[in-house]
Write a protein that holds these residues in place. Structure first.
Motif, PDB file in Angstrom:
ATOM      1  N   LEU A 112      -3.102 -35.717  -6.774  1.00 57.54           N
ATOM      2  CA  LEU A 112      -2.688 -33.893  -7.063  1.00 57.54           C
ATOM      3  C   LEU A 112      -3.403 -33.359  -5.710  1.00 57.54           C
ATOM      4  CD1 LEU A 112      -1.569 -32.293  -8.938  1.00 57.54           C
ATOM      5  CD2 LEU A 112      -3.093 -31.416  -9.839  1.00 57.54           C
ATOM      6  N   ASP A 113      -2.913 -31.969  -4.870  1.00 57.63           N
ATOM      7  CA  ASP A 113      -3.014 -31.059  -4.422  1.00 57.63           C
ATOM      8  C   ASP A 113      -2.823 -29.366  -4.611  1.00 57.63           C
ATOM      9  OD1 ASP A 113      -5.011 -30.070  -2.704  1.00 57.63           O
ATOM     10  OD2 ASP A 113      -3.874 -31.308  -0.759  1.00 57.63           O
ATOM     11  N   GLY A 114      -3.195 -28.850  -3.847  1.00 54.99           N
ATOM     12  CA  GLY A 114      -2.385 -27.336  -4.090  1.00 54.99           C
ATOM     13  C   GLY A 114      -2.940 -26.220  -4.667  1.00 54.99           C
ATOM     14  N   ASP A 115      -2.026 -25.275  -5.210  1.00 54.37           N
ATOM     15  CA  ASP A 115      -2.885 -23.655  -5.458  1.00 54.37           C
ATOM     16  C   ASP A 115      -3.093 -24.008  -7.107  1.00 54.37           C
ATOM     17  OD1 ASP A 115      -0.566 -23.436  -6.501  1.00 54.37           O
ATOM     18  OD2 ASP A 115       0.363 -22.045  -5.268  1.00 54.37           O
ATOM     19  N   ASN A 116      -3.808 -22.786  -7.745  1.00 55.22           N
ATOM     20  CA  ASN A 116      -4.934 -23.155  -8.552  1.00 55.22           C
ATOM     21  C   ASN A 116      -3.557 -23.455  -9.456  1.00 55.22           C
ATOM     22  OD1 ASN A 116      -7.147 -23.762  -8.060  1.00 55.22           O
ATOM     23  ND2 ASN A 116      -7.532 -21.526  -8.064  1.00 55.22           N
TER      24      ASN A 116
END
Length: 257
Positions: A112-116
Motif C-alpha cells: 500500500l502507498d498513497g496520500d493519507n
C-alpha cells in the motif's frame, strides 16, 4: 464504500468477485455516471495504460474521489493528474497471482502507498478482503516487483523448462506437467513450514555432489545451460550458508559452474 473498477483483466475480475457491490466498466462510454456513482476506483489496466486512463478520468469531477492503481512496479506519478484534480491517489498491489474472479485474497499481503486518505481507504479495503498490508518505499518499488517476479513469473519459466525436458518420457507436455506438480507441491509445502526459503534446499548441490552436476551440464540442451549455471551458483551460496557443504566443496562446484 462504492467501489468501481476500470479494466477487467484477471485482477479486475478477482477484485469484483471479492468486493461486494463492486461495479465495473470496460470503456469510458459511461464515464461520468460511473465516477459519480463510485467513491473509490481501481485502475486495473496494464501498467503502460495507467497514466493515459488517469488523464482521461481527470477531465471529470473527481474531487475527493479515491483512485488506486494495482501495479507492483509503478510509483504514484502516473496518477498525478488525478491528484491535481482534487482526488486522493494511491497504489494497492496484491502479492498474488490470479487466474479467475474466484481467487482468494484472504491472508495475502498487499503493498500500500498513497496520500493519507488513500492509505486509510486501502487499509479498509484490505480489511474487507482479509489481506495484510505492508509498505514499500517509492524508491524501492522496482526492486519489490523484481522480488515478486522471481517468486511467480520465473517459477513458471523454470517449470516450463522442466516440462519441456520431462515430456521426453511422459509422452506429452500435459502429462509432463502433471508428473512434475507433486514435486513442486512438496517443495511449496516445505517452504510453508520454513522461516527462510534457503533452508529447505535439497538436491545435488546441497550434497556437494560434483559428479551429478557435471552430468547435468553434459546432457542439458545448450539453451538451458546458462540458466542452470546461473541458478546453480546462487544455490552453491545457499548451500554453503546453510553449512550443507564446506568451503572447499563450494569452490569446486563454483569452478564446475
Amino acid at each position: 464504500m462504492q467501489i468501481g473498477i476500470i479494466g477487467m483483466g484477471r485482477l479486475g475480475k478477482a477484485l469484483q468477485g471479492n468486493l461486494p457491490g463492486t461495479c465495473a466498466v470496460r470503456d469510458f462510454s459511461s464515464r461520468e455516471a460511473f465516477i459519480k456513482a463510485c467513491d473509490t476506483i481501481f485502475l486495473t489496466v496494464p501498467d503502460n495504460a495507467v497514466k493515459e486512463v488517469a488523464l482521461e478520468l481527470a477531465s471529470g469531477d473527481i474531487t475527493d474521489k479515491t483512485f488506486f492503481h494495482c501495479s507492483g512496479a509503478l510509483d504514484l506519478e502516473p496518477l498525478a493528474s488525478l491528484a491535481t484534480g482534487g482526488a486522493h491517489v494511491g497504489s494497492l498491489h496484491p502479492l498474488q497471482s490470479f487466474g479467475s474472479e474466484t481467487a482468494i485474497f484472504s491472508g495475502i499481503y498487499m503493498a500500500l502507498d498513497g496520500d493519507n486518505a488513500a492509505k486509510a481507504r486501502g487499509k479498509d479495503i484490505a480489511g474487507i478482503l482479509g489481506a495484510k498490508i505492508f509498505t514499500v518505499p517509492v524508491s524501492e518499488r522496482k526492486l519489490y516487483h523484481a522480488a515478486a517476479c522471481f517468486a511467480s513469473n520465473y517459477v513458471v519459466t523454470v517449470m516450463s523448462i522442466a516440462q519441456a525436458l520431462m515430456s521426453r518420457w511422459t509422452g506429452d507436455n500435459k502429462a509432463a506437467l502433471t508428473a512434475l506438480l507433486p514435486l513442486l507441491g512438496g517443495t511449496i509445502q516445505n517452504l510453508q513450514q520454513a522461516s527462510e526459503a534457503g533452508k529447505v534446499l535439497t538436491g545435488p548441490i546441497a550434497r556437494g555432489d560434483n559428479s551429478t552436476v557435471a552430468g547435468h551440464l553434459e546432457v542439458l540442451p545448450e539453451k538451458y545451460k546458462e540458466v542452470y549455471k546461473a541458478l546453480g551458483k546462487i544455490t552453491v551460496e545457499l548451500a554453503e550458508h546453510n553449512k550443507n557443504i564446506t568451503a572447499e566443496q563450494a569452490e569446486a562446484l563454483m569452478k564446475l559452474l
